[in-house]
Write a protein that holds these residues in place. Structure first.
Motif, PDB file in Angstrom:
ATOM      1  N   PHE A 110       4.560   8.756  -3.733  1.00 10.39           N
ATOM      2  CA  PHE A 110       4.671   9.831  -4.812  1.00 10.39           C
ATOM      3  C   PHE A 110       6.031  10.519  -4.793  1.00 10.39           C
ATOM      4  CE2 PHE A 110       3.518  14.514  -5.973  1.00 10.39           C
ATOM      5  CZ  PHE A 110       3.429  14.219  -7.292  1.00 10.39           C
TER       6      PHE A 110
ATOM      7  N   ASN B 149       1.025   3.976  -3.060  1.00  6.34           N
ATOM      8  CA  ASN B 149       0.480   5.281  -2.943  1.00  6.34           C
ATOM      9  C   ASN B 149       1.945   6.524  -2.976  1.00  6.34           C
ATOM     10  OD1 ASN B 149      -2.117   4.995  -2.617  1.00  6.34           O
ATOM     11  ND2 ASN B 149      -2.059   4.851  -0.360  1.00  6.34           N
TER      12      ASN B 149
ATOM     13  N   ILE C 131       0.827  -1.164   0.037  1.00  2.00           N
ATOM     14  CA  ILE C 131       0.128  -0.085  -0.051  1.00  2.00           C
ATOM     15  C   ILE C 131       0.934   1.422   0.165  1.00  2.00           C
ATOM     16  CG2 ILE C 131      -1.636   1.002   1.325  1.00  2.00           C
ATOM     17  CD1 ILE C 131      -2.674  -1.280   2.325  1.00  2.00           C
TER      18      ILE C 131
ATOM     19  N   PRO D 213       0.431   7.231  -9.510  1.00  2.00           N
ATOM     20  CA  PRO D 213       0.452   8.470  -8.986  1.00  2.00           C
ATOM     21  C   PRO D 213       1.169   9.792  -9.704  1.00  2.00           C
ATOM     22  CG  PRO D 213       1.261   6.778  -7.351  1.00  2.00           C
ATOM     23  CD  PRO D 213       1.551   6.370  -8.898  1.00  2.00           C
TER      24      PRO D 213
END
Lengths: 273, 310
Positions: free
Chosen positions: A206, A204, A200, A222
């Motif tokens: 970035f 996620n 996860i 992202p």
């Protein structure tokens, strides 16, 4: 009566908390003229057209971005779990000179903000010629640099009864057999928890992906979503919402499948510390 | 008499060998971690300390790098953007962390006594913590708080584009952070379960009302968990990047109002290529976080109870 009030309060709060997510989902299915100023959670004339539009909104399609993200996340999960497991076993079970000092160093890096290292890392990996490859994102994970997971696994392994070690030792098992036959199989719950969190967070992530990946062919989901910032006009909102929804789906799927383990994972690291 | 002599010599012999084998194995298992500590953490840290005293700009070759002494650090003092970044980050952490933890604690207390659907509530409240740090959610936030976004429409406001207002832009980031109260809430919930119910029963026998029990039993009993969450969320709060980047379109604007520390560090390093200056910023950041953590730990002595009574 009081109980009902409490339940009502919780439900109201839940509505507030879930609204942005449901609104995002609903908006991704609204036609362009319905998106502006719309608060409803149900599109009046649902359309799925934003999904193919968003998928090919850039010169390279989202299948590439999803593949890049999946490759990086997949390798990260395996590398992270494996390297942290090895380190955790040494910390939790083996006696050797300097263990205390090393363990203190590991705890020290636990609180070290990653952003402090981002400049020298970039210079180092630039020197190696690794910019615009996946190596800067993967190699650190092979070296157990995520102290959080080492710590989580150490905590877990300390809970595995020592009697099992002793029994295996009497059977003549050395430190390697002990790892292979006892610790590795019994550490499965900690491994699964680490794998989920690792996935996860990488999915996620970035900052590092923004820095190291430049070419449109190499970027992840992202970083690709970020490009929607540059496109102006209301017509780009629909595709942006559609791709945002898709980008969250893998995380959501993990949440649905492993909700209990995620919650337990936070607790084991959170409370025994 | 026979037994010890029979078992004696081999045991005395094998023990050091076994110990040595275990010692070697320890280093074998720790090799990847040690390489990481050295190559990915220690050496780059020292490298960035050295860089912070140079004018390295990433583009020119290493041979042209000049030692500039403490110039980069002095420059921080007079850089107005840097001043803004420090203020924005402090305000963000000081507002968002207490609000987030209060929300987490409040909901955890509400949820703790709730017997029905606890798992559902816990899971769904936790969901934003998993999704909220993503670019996708930051994009959604940007749209929600725009002029004709959901927030203004929902409350029938003729409000502004909140993310373009210097006075409010940071507020939208705070709301996004508080929205992710689920992770500390889960930790609070587990902490609440550790407080023996007998304490509450005894208190109510003594005539204490709900508020007094909360104040004298729940809060002290929960203080180690509150402390843990406070340290974690503060460090986390100082490092906010993604949402500030996306909501301001990578600028930290309007007028630096969302210029989080790490966002300014990114701009300095990767838009202006001033790697030496960015390294100085990183080192000040590290020292600041270390000091804040140390201060939190030293105050912890006064209000964190690791008592045997709870």
């Amino acid at each position: 009566m009081k109980k009902a009030a409490k339940l009502a309060a919780l439900l109201a709060l839940l509505a507030v908390v879930l609204y942005p997510l449901l609104w995002m989902l609903a908006t991704s299915f609204k036609p362009d003229n319905e998106i502006v100023g719309s608060v409803s959670l149900w599109p009046k004339e649902p359309t799925g057209k934003h999904y193919p539009e968003g998928w090919s909104a850039m010169d390279v399609s989202f299948s590439t971005f999803f593949r890049n993200s999946a490759v990086i996340a997949g390798i990260t999960v395996v590398a992270n779990c494996l390297s942290c497991l090895l380190a955790a076993y040494a910390f939790a079970r083996l006696r050797f000179r300097g263990r205390g000092v090393f363990f203190a160093a590991m705890i020290g890096t636990l609180l070290l903000p990653g952003h402090v290292l981002i400049v020298p890392h970039y210079i180092l990996f630039n020197f190696f010629g690794w910019i615009d490859t996946t190596l800067p994102l993967i190699v650190p994970k092979m070296l157990a640099t995520e102290a959080f997971f080492v710590f989580l696994m150490v905590q877990f392994m300390r809970g595995i009864p020592r009697e099992l070690d002793d029994a295996a030792r009497i059977d003549g098992a050395g430190p390697y057999q002990l790892f292979w036959r006892i610790i590795l199989p019994l550490s499965r719950p900690a491994l699964v928890t680490s794998a989920i969190f690792s996935f996860i967070w990488t999915w996620n992530d970035f900052f590092t992906q923004l820095i190291y990946l430049n070419d449109l062919k190499n970027i992840t989901v992202p970083v690709a979503l970020r490009n929607f910032l540059d496109s102006t006009g209301q017509t780009s909102l629909g595709p942006m919402f559609a791709m945002s929804v898709l980008s969250l789906l893998p995380v959501f799927a993990f949440f649905v499948a492993f909700q209990r383990m995620l919650v337990q994972g936070i607790n084991t690291t959170g409370l025994k510390g | 008499v026979v037994k010890p002599s029979a078992a004696g010599p081999p045991a005395a012999h094998t023990k050091p060998v076994k110990k040595r084998r275990e010692g070697i194995a320890g280093y074998v298992f720790l090799t990847p971690w040690m390489l990481g500590l050295l190559g990915i953490t220690a050496v780059p840290m020292l490298g960035s300390l050295v860089l912070s005293f140079t004018n390295y700009d990433l583009l020119s070759p290493f041979s042209e790098v000049e030692w500039v002494g403490p110039k980069n650090y002095v420059r921080l003092l007079s850089d107005p953007h840097y001043g803004h970044a420090v203020r924005v980050t402090l305000v963000f952490a000081l507002v968002a962390v207490p609000l987030k933890l209060s929300a987490a604690l409040g909901v955890a207390v509400l949820l703790n006594r709730e017997r029905r659907f606890t798992g559902w509530f816990r899971g769904l409240f936790y969901l934003p913590s998993l999704l909220g740090g993503s670019v996708a959610l930051a994009l959604v936030w940007r749209a929600m708080w725009s002029r004709d976004g959901a927030f203004n429409s929902l409350f029938g406001l003729d409000g502004p584009n909140w993310i373009n207002e210097p006075d409010y832009a940071l507020g939208t980031l705070v709301v996004l952070a508080v929205w992710q109260f689920g992770a500390p809430m889960v930790i609070f919930l587990a902490g609440l379960k550790q407080i023996p119910t007998e304490l509450y029963e005894a208190a109510s026998v003594d005539g204490a009302n709900k508020w007094r029990s909360f104040w004298h039993i729940t809060l002290p009993g929960l203080s180690p968990v509150i402390f843990f969450n406070l340290v974690l969320e503060t460090i986390h709060g100082f490092q906010g990047f993604t949402s500030a980047y996306v909501i301001s379109g990578g600028t930290g604007g309007p007028v630096d109002s969302t210029l989080m520390y790490t966002l300014y560090l990114y701009k300095t390093g990767w838009s202006e290529y001033q790697m030496g200056y960015a390294s100085a910023m990183a080192w000040v950041f590290l020292v600041a976080i270390a000091i804040i953590t140390a201060v939190l730990f030293s105050t912890g002595k006064f209000w964190v109870h690791y008592g045997d009574n709870t």
